[in-house]
Scaffold this motif. Structure first.
Motif, mmCIF file in Angstrom:
data_model
loop_
_atom_site.group_PDB
_atom_site.id
_atom_site.type_symbol
_atom_site.label_atom_id
_atom_site.label_comp_id
_atom_site.label_asym_id
_atom_site.label_seq_id
_atom_site.Cartn_x
_atom_site.Cartn_y
_atom_site.Cartn_z
ATOM 1 N N GLU A 190 34.070 39.118 48.420
ATOM 2 C CA GLU A 190 34.881 38.827 47.340
ATOM 3 C C GLU A 190 34.828 40.115 46.220
ATOM 4 O OE1 GLU A 190 37.303 36.427 44.448
ATOM 5 O OE2 GLU A 190 36.568 36.238 46.750
ATOM 6 N N ARG A 191 36.035 40.582 45.748
ATOM 7 C CA ARG A 191 35.913 41.626 45.014
ATOM 8 C C ARG A 191 36.275 41.331 43.306
ATOM 9 N NH1 ARG A 191 37.257 46.760 46.795
ATOM 10 N NH2 ARG A 191 38.903 47.172 45.258
ATOM 11 N N ARG A 192 35.128 41.674 42.663
ATOM 12 C CA ARG A 192 35.071 41.273 41.243
ATOM 13 C C ARG A 192 34.596 42.301 40.502
ATOM 14 N NH1 ARG A 192 36.936 36.170 39.239
ATOM 15 N NH2 ARG A 192 37.395 34.908 41.030
ATOM 16 N N ASN A 193 35.050 42.429 39.258
ATOM 17 C CA ASN A 193 34.814 43.229 38.169
ATOM 18 C C ASN A 193 33.268 42.968 37.848
ATOM 19 O OD1 ASN A 193 37.875 43.601 37.541
ATOM 20 N ND2 ASN A 193 36.794 45.372 37.254
ATOM 21 N N PHE A 194 32.478 43.696 37.744
ATOM 22 C CA PHE A 194 30.858 43.745 37.502
ATOM 23 C C PHE A 194 30.332 44.529 36.747
ATOM 24 C CE2 PHE A 194 26.401 42.956 38.996
ATOM 25 C CZ PHE A 194 26.302 41.520 38.230
ATOM 26 N N SER A 195 29.771 45.586 37.607
ATOM 27 C CA SER A 195 29.212 46.734 36.913
ATOM 28 C C SER A 195 30.061 47.506 36.107
ATOM 29 C CB SER A 195 28.630 47.637 38.046
ATOM 30 O OG SER A 195 29.742 48.341 38.842
ATOM 31 N N SER A 196 31.540 47.422 36.179
ATOM 32 C CA SER A 196 32.560 48.256 35.383
ATOM 33 C C SER A 196 33.571 47.193 34.971
ATOM 34 C CB SER A 196 33.118 49.525 36.114
ATOM 35 O OG SER A 196 33.856 49.863 35.020
ATOM 36 N N PRO A 197 33.218 46.493 33.675
ATOM 37 C CA PRO A 197 34.282 45.243 33.486
ATOM 38 C C PRO A 197 35.749 45.883 33.462
ATOM 39 C CG PRO A 197 32.376 45.538 32.094
ATOM 40 C CD PRO A 197 32.174 46.646 32.848
ATOM 41 N N GLN A 198 36.121 47.152 33.132
ATOM 42 C CA GLN A 198 37.168 47.550 32.978
ATOM 43 C C GLN A 198 37.636 48.328 34.200
ATOM 44 O OE1 GLN A 198 38.999 46.025 30.396
ATOM 45 N NE2 GLN A 198 37.190 45.212 29.474
ATOM 46 N N GLY A 199 36.842 48.825 34.981
ATOM 47 C CA GLY A 199 37.183 49.623 35.875
ATOM 48 C C GLY A 199 37.235 49.062 37.539
ATOM 49 N N PRO A 200 37.329 49.745 38.440
ATOM 50 C CA PRO A 200 37.684 49.125 39.852
ATOM 51 C C PRO A 200 36.603 48.184 40.115
ATOM 52 C CG PRO A 200 36.585 51.492 40.202
ATOM 53 C CD PRO A 200 36.902 51.138 38.556
ATOM 54 N N PRO A 201 37.033 47.115 40.820
ATOM 55 C CA PRO A 201 36.047 45.891 40.965
ATOM 56 C C PRO A 201 34.822 46.341 41.875
ATOM 57 C CG PRO A 201 37.986 45.652 42.205
ATOM 58 C CD PRO A 201 38.216 46.641 41.594
ATOM 59 N N ASP A 202 33.759 45.757 41.931
ATOM 60 C CA ASP A 202 32.795 45.754 42.969
ATOM 61 C C ASP A 202 33.097 44.796 44.257
ATOM 62 O OD1 ASP A 202 31.622 47.407 41.223
ATOM 63 O OD2 ASP A 202 30.429 45.929 40.272
ATOM 64 N N THR A 203 32.391 44.887 45.254
ATOM 65 C CA THR A 203 32.394 44.147 46.556
ATOM 66 C C THR A 203 31.254 43.176 46.532
ATOM 67 O OG1 THR A 203 33.991 45.705 47.460
ATOM 68 C CG2 THR A 203 32.761 43.904 48.921
ATOM 69 N N PHE A 204 31.308 42.053 46.520
ATOM 70 C CA PHE A 204 30.281 41.243 46.618
ATOM 71 C C PHE A 204 30.433 40.432 48.128
ATOM 72 C CE2 PHE A 204 30.593 41.339 42.022
ATOM 73 C CZ PHE A 204 29.320 40.635 41.697
ATOM 74 N N GLN A 205 29.286 40.497 48.821
ATOM 75 C CA GLN A 205 29.343 40.261 50.319
ATOM 76 C C GLN A 205 27.992 39.369 50.544
ATOM 77 O OE1 GLN A 205 31.215 42.733 53.408
ATOM 78 N NE2 GLN A 205 28.807 43.034 53.903
ATOM 79 N N LEU A 206 28.237 38.487 51.564
ATOM 80 C CA LEU A 206 27.100 37.815 52.037
ATOM 81 C C LEU A 206 27.322 37.620 53.523
ATOM 82 C CD1 LEU A 206 24.591 35.839 51.834
ATOM 83 C CD2 LEU A 206 26.283 33.987 51.350
ATOM 84 N N VAL A 207 26.416 38.171 54.237
ATOM 85 C CA VAL A 207 26.444 38.134 55.943
ATOM 86 C C VAL A 207 25.343 37.395 56.277
ATOM 87 C CG1 VAL A 207 26.556 39.915 57.993
ATOM 88 C CG2 VAL A 207 27.468 40.528 55.696
#
Length: 210
Positions: A65-82
């Motif tokens: 899942e791609r979500r804003n996290f470390s940078s609320p207004q910037g490019p999203p982070d990638t959340f991943q569970l493998v």
């Protein structure tokens, strides 16, 4: 003068015996620095049936899942569970958050019991079959990054510093509390261990806020 063939036969036999044999020729060539033929040498191994080794062969399920996290207004982070392992009931999940620059800013390993533990709250019978348990683990993985698990602000203005959390930096916590755009991610580990994490601009890392 005519000679009888029977009289010449001993001379012919002697001439044949004086010719080097094939084995002798091979020995001579080896002595001269040339490799001799070895009829007993084994053929090269047949690798056509060798099973290919893949780094992904044990990966059973992946959610991203791609979500804003470390940078609320910037490019999203990638959340991943493998989730990897021999089966859904014998595997381990690797939960990572990777920022837009490709840097892993958070990593945690989740065991199969961490994901299965809450099944007891849904069971209608005393026990569950292996198929039911495996299906539940798959469902937990598939729903690990639900939109409802992301919250802003990360810390409400009325929140009180959680003294029960070990090694929590009060300065980083107070800094997040003053940032209304900071984002928090919540996830359940085991039965009741609810983790709440956020990116701390002050510490430049992911910290637990609750």
């Amino acid at each position: 003068m005519r000679y009888s063939w029977f009289a010449l036969l001993p001379l012919l036999l002697a001439a044949c015996n004086s010719t080097p044999s094939a084995v002798q020729e091979g020995t001579d060539s080896a002595a001269a620095g040339q490799p001799a033929r070895d009829s007993a040498a084994l053929p090269p191994p047949d690798t056509s049936g060798t099973k290919a080794v893949s780094a992904l062969r044990d990966t059973l399920r992946t959610v991203r899942e791609r979500r804003n996290f470390s940078s609320p207004q910037g490019p999203p982070d990638t959340f991943q569970l493998v989730f990897r392992g021999p089966s859904m009931l014998e595997g381990t999940g690797e939960f990572t958050i990777t920022n837009a620059e490709g840097q892993v800013i958070f990593r945690e390993m989740l065991t199969e019991p961490d994901l299965e533990a809450t099944l007891v709250y849904e069971m209608t019978t005393p026990t569950a079959t292996r198929a039911q348990r495996a299906a539940y683990v798959r469902r937990r993985i598939d729903r690990f990054f639900q939109p409802s698990q992301f919250h802003a602000p990360a810390i409400a203005a009325t929140s009180v510093f959680p003294t029960e959390i070990e090694n929590l930096d009060r300065a980083a916590w107070n800094d997040l509390k003053q940032r209304p755009d900071a984002i928090r991610f919540d996830y359940l580990k085991g039965k009741e261990d609810r983790q709440q994490i956020a990116w701390s601009p002050l510490k430049k890392q992911v910290i637990r806020v609750r």
